[in-house]
Scaffold this motif. Sequence first.
Motif, PDB file in Angstrom:
ATOM      1  N   PRO A   1     -16.168  28.886  61.926  1.00  0.00           N
ATOM      2  CA  PRO A   1     -17.047  29.864  62.581  1.00  0.00           C
ATOM      3  C   PRO A   1     -17.791  29.233  63.766  1.00  0.00           C
ATOM      4  O   PRO A   1     -18.331  28.131  63.674  1.00  0.00           O
ATOM      5  CB  PRO A   1     -18.021  30.253  61.470  1.00  0.00           C
ATOM      6  N   VAL A   2     -17.799  29.965  64.898  1.00  0.00           N
ATOM      7  CA  VAL A   2     -18.423  29.468  66.122  1.00  0.00           C
ATOM      8  C   VAL A   2     -19.363  30.545  66.656  1.00  0.00           C
ATOM      9  O   VAL A   2     -18.970  31.708  66.806  1.00  0.00           O
ATOM     10  CB  VAL A   2     -17.373  29.104  67.189  1.00  0.00           C
ATOM     11  N   PHE A   3     -20.605  30.143  66.956  1.00  0.00           N
ATOM     12  CA  PHE A   3     -21.630  31.041  67.489  1.00  0.00           C
ATOM     13  C   PHE A   3     -21.939  30.617  68.917  1.00  0.00           C
ATOM     14  O   PHE A   3     -22.254  29.451  69.180  1.00  0.00           O
ATOM     15  CB  PHE A   3     -22.886  30.975  66.620  1.00  0.00           C
ATOM     16  N   VAL A   4     -21.859  31.577  69.864  1.00  0.00           N
ATOM     17  CA  VAL A   4     -22.163  31.304  71.277  1.00  0.00           C
ATOM     18  C   VAL A   4     -23.411  32.091  71.652  1.00  0.00           C
ATOM     19  O   VAL A   4     -23.436  33.322  71.525  1.00  0.00           O
ATOM     20  CB  VAL A   4     -20.989  31.707  72.189  1.00  0.00           C
ATOM     21  N   SER A   5     -24.437  31.397  72.136  1.00  0.00           N
ATOM     22  CA  SER A   5     -25.687  32.057  72.510  1.00  0.00           C
ATOM     23  C   SER A   5     -25.566  32.673  73.898  1.00  0.00           C
ATOM     24  O   SER A   5     -25.002  32.078  74.820  1.00  0.00           O
ATOM     25  CB  SER A   5     -26.842  31.048  72.505  1.00  0.00           C
ATOM     26  N   VAL A   6     -26.108  33.913  74.030  1.00  0.00           N
ATOM     27  CA  VAL A   6     -26.175  34.585  75.328  1.00  0.00           C
ATOM     28  C   VAL A   6     -27.618  34.540  75.868  1.00  0.00           C
ATOM     29  O   VAL A   6     -27.962  35.279  76.783  1.00  0.00           O
ATOM     30  CB  VAL A   6     -25.688  36.045  75.213  1.00  0.00           C
ATOM     31  N   ASP A   7     -28.426  33.641  75.299  1.00  0.00           N
ATOM     32  CA  ASP A   7     -29.830  33.485  75.712  1.00  0.00           C
ATOM     33  C   ASP A   7     -30.089  31.993  75.957  1.00  0.00           C
ATOM     34  O   ASP A   7     -30.796  31.326  75.211  1.00  0.00           O
ATOM     35  CB  ASP A   7     -30.743  34.016  74.616  1.00  0.00           C
ATOM     36  N   PRO A   8     -29.512  31.454  77.046  1.00  0.00           N
ATOM     37  CA  PRO A   8     -29.639  30.006  77.276  1.00  0.00           C
ATOM     38  C   PRO A   8     -31.073  29.544  77.579  1.00  0.00           C
ATOM     39  O   PRO A   8     -31.386  28.352  77.415  1.00  0.00           O
ATOM     40  CB  PRO A   8     -28.715  29.761  78.470  1.00  0.00           C
ATOM     41  N   ASP A   9     -31.951  30.445  78.031  1.00  0.00           N
ATOM     42  CA  ASP A   9     -33.315  30.037  78.358  1.00  0.00           C
ATOM     43  C   ASP A   9     -34.098  29.646  77.116  1.00  0.00           C
ATOM     44  O   ASP A   9     -34.942  28.727  77.157  1.00  0.00           O
ATOM     45  CB  ASP A   9     -34.049  31.157  79.104  1.00  0.00           C
ATOM     46  N   ARG A  10     -33.851  30.293  75.979  1.00  0.00           N
ATOM     47  CA  ARG A  10     -34.634  30.002  74.774  1.00  0.00           C
ATOM     48  C   ARG A  10     -33.827  29.255  73.710  1.00  0.00           C
ATOM     49  O   ARG A  10     -34.419  28.539  72.885  1.00  0.00           O
ATOM     50  CB  ARG A  10     -35.164  31.308  74.162  1.00  0.00           C
ATOM     51  N   ASP A  11     -32.511  29.422  73.697  1.00  0.00           N
ATOM     52  CA  ASP A  11     -31.690  28.835  72.633  1.00  0.00           C
ATOM     53  C   ASP A  11     -31.217  27.432  73.034  1.00  0.00           C
ATOM     54  O   ASP A  11     -30.258  27.261  73.784  1.00  0.00           O
ATOM     55  CB  ASP A  11     -30.473  29.723  72.331  1.00  0.00           C
ATOM     56  N   THR A  12     -31.906  26.464  72.539  1.00  0.00           N
ATOM     57  CA  THR A  12     -31.494  25.074  72.724  1.00  0.00           C
ATOM     58  C   THR A  12     -30.537  24.680  71.602  1.00  0.00           C
ATOM     59  O   THR A  12     -30.489  25.344  70.553  1.00  0.00           O
ATOM     60  CB  THR A  12     -32.709  24.152  72.695  1.00  0.00           C
ATOM     61  N   PRO A  13     -29.759  23.603  71.768  1.00  0.00           N
ATOM     62  CA  PRO A  13     -28.850  23.179  70.697  1.00  0.00           C
ATOM     63  C   PRO A  13     -29.572  22.941  69.379  1.00  0.00           C
ATOM     64  O   PRO A  13     -29.032  23.279  68.317  1.00  0.00           O
ATOM     65  CB  PRO A  13     -28.239  21.892  71.252  1.00  0.00           C
TER      66      PRO A  13
ATOM     67  N   ILE B   1     -20.786  26.505  63.796  1.00  0.00           N
ATOM     68  CA  ILE B   1     -21.048  25.670  64.975  1.00  0.00           C
ATOM     69  C   ILE B   1     -21.749  26.522  66.026  1.00  0.00           C
ATOM     70  O   ILE B   1     -21.275  27.614  66.369  1.00  0.00           O
ATOM     71  CB  ILE B   1     -19.739  25.090  65.544  1.00  0.00           C
ATOM     72  N   GLY B   2     -22.849  26.042  66.580  1.00  0.00           N
ATOM     73  CA  GLY B   2     -23.603  26.760  67.603  1.00  0.00           C
ATOM     74  C   GLY B   2     -23.383  26.169  68.979  1.00  0.00           C
ATOM     75  O   GLY B   2     -23.404  24.952  69.154  1.00  0.00           O
ATOM     76  N   LEU B   3     -23.166  27.040  69.989  1.00  0.00           N
ATOM     77  CA  LEU B   3     -22.914  26.600  71.358  1.00  0.00           C
ATOM     78  C   LEU B   3     -23.891  27.276  72.312  1.00  0.00           C
ATOM     79  O   LEU B   3     -24.244  28.448  72.123  1.00  0.00           O
ATOM     80  CB  LEU B   3     -21.481  26.934  71.786  1.00  0.00           C
ATOM     81  N   THR B   4     -24.272  26.561  73.337  1.00  0.00           N
ATOM     82  CA  THR B   4     -25.107  27.095  74.404  1.00  0.00           C
ATOM     83  C   THR B   4     -24.735  26.372  75.704  1.00  0.00           C
ATOM     84  O   THR B   4     -23.722  25.688  75.754  1.00  0.00           O
ATOM     85  CB  THR B   4     -26.604  26.928  74.090  1.00  0.00           C
TER      86      THR B   4
END
Length: 292
Positions: free
Chosen positions: A189-201, A216-219
């Motif tokens: 499972p892979v999660f991609v954030s569409v809020d790069p200003d607030r979502d840090t690794p 797995i979280g991506l930004t």
Amino acid sequence: MAAACRVLLRRALTAAAPRVPSATNLPCGRQRLLAAGLHGRAVRPLQCTKPQPRATYPSIAAMAAIRRLASSSSSSTPNRAPVTWRSLALMLAVGGGMALYFKVEMDKQEAVKKQKLKKTSVGKAKIGGPFTLVGPGGKTFTEKDLKGQWSLLYFGFTFCPDICPEELEKIAGILDITDNTPGVPTLRPVFVSVDPDRDTPEKIEAYLKDFHPRMIGLTGTKDQVLATAKAYRVYYSKPIPWSQEAGKDEYLVDHTIITYLINPEGEFVAYYGQNTTAPEAAADMIKRIKQA
């Protein structure tokens, strides 16, 4: 002497008398004329009829010969052999073998057709492509890291109040089903954030622990996230403040609610929307994975 003389006289008179033809030896017309002249009176015309041939019947010897000929001709015709259980079983065995042979050949041809269809890429959606993001621990994560394993890809953000948590719970439910299905490999499972200003690794990693340990979280930067979203046909809006009094970090992001199934070659296979339940999505994924 007198007797001899009488005999000679009788012969002489007979020879001198005129000969009268027999009526039966003349044609029909002359028979009538002769009859009228001899008797000196008119008579009814004689009815001339040709003698009718007598019916002939085969003799006893001829009948016996016919019977012998008929019996000899019938005996010369060879008798057909009767159908036996052995010959019937042989015919059934031969027929069954031929039917089995044709079925096997047709199955082989069908398998070849299916293999050719799998290799063709006609009609496949153009979803996915090159991207570069930041993964756990600040490590670079690209489209190449999706290869080698079946993956689930979802776009969202950690400040989402309801939709994202529900979809992440659904993904966790799908993983529970696939992990316990024999013959199905482990999904990533892979999660991609569409809020790069607030979502840090770091923030993403802490957020995802509540849903599944393998997630797995991506930004990345704004441009990196935008390019990745475009590659996967995902829409997301500009920040929408919660209220007029909300601060600069108090906002929502409207985005596409969808989960992608990616094969070990890093290619798009299927997608599942918000209305698809975890059991439904898992069943479809299992079917596609086993058919691949």
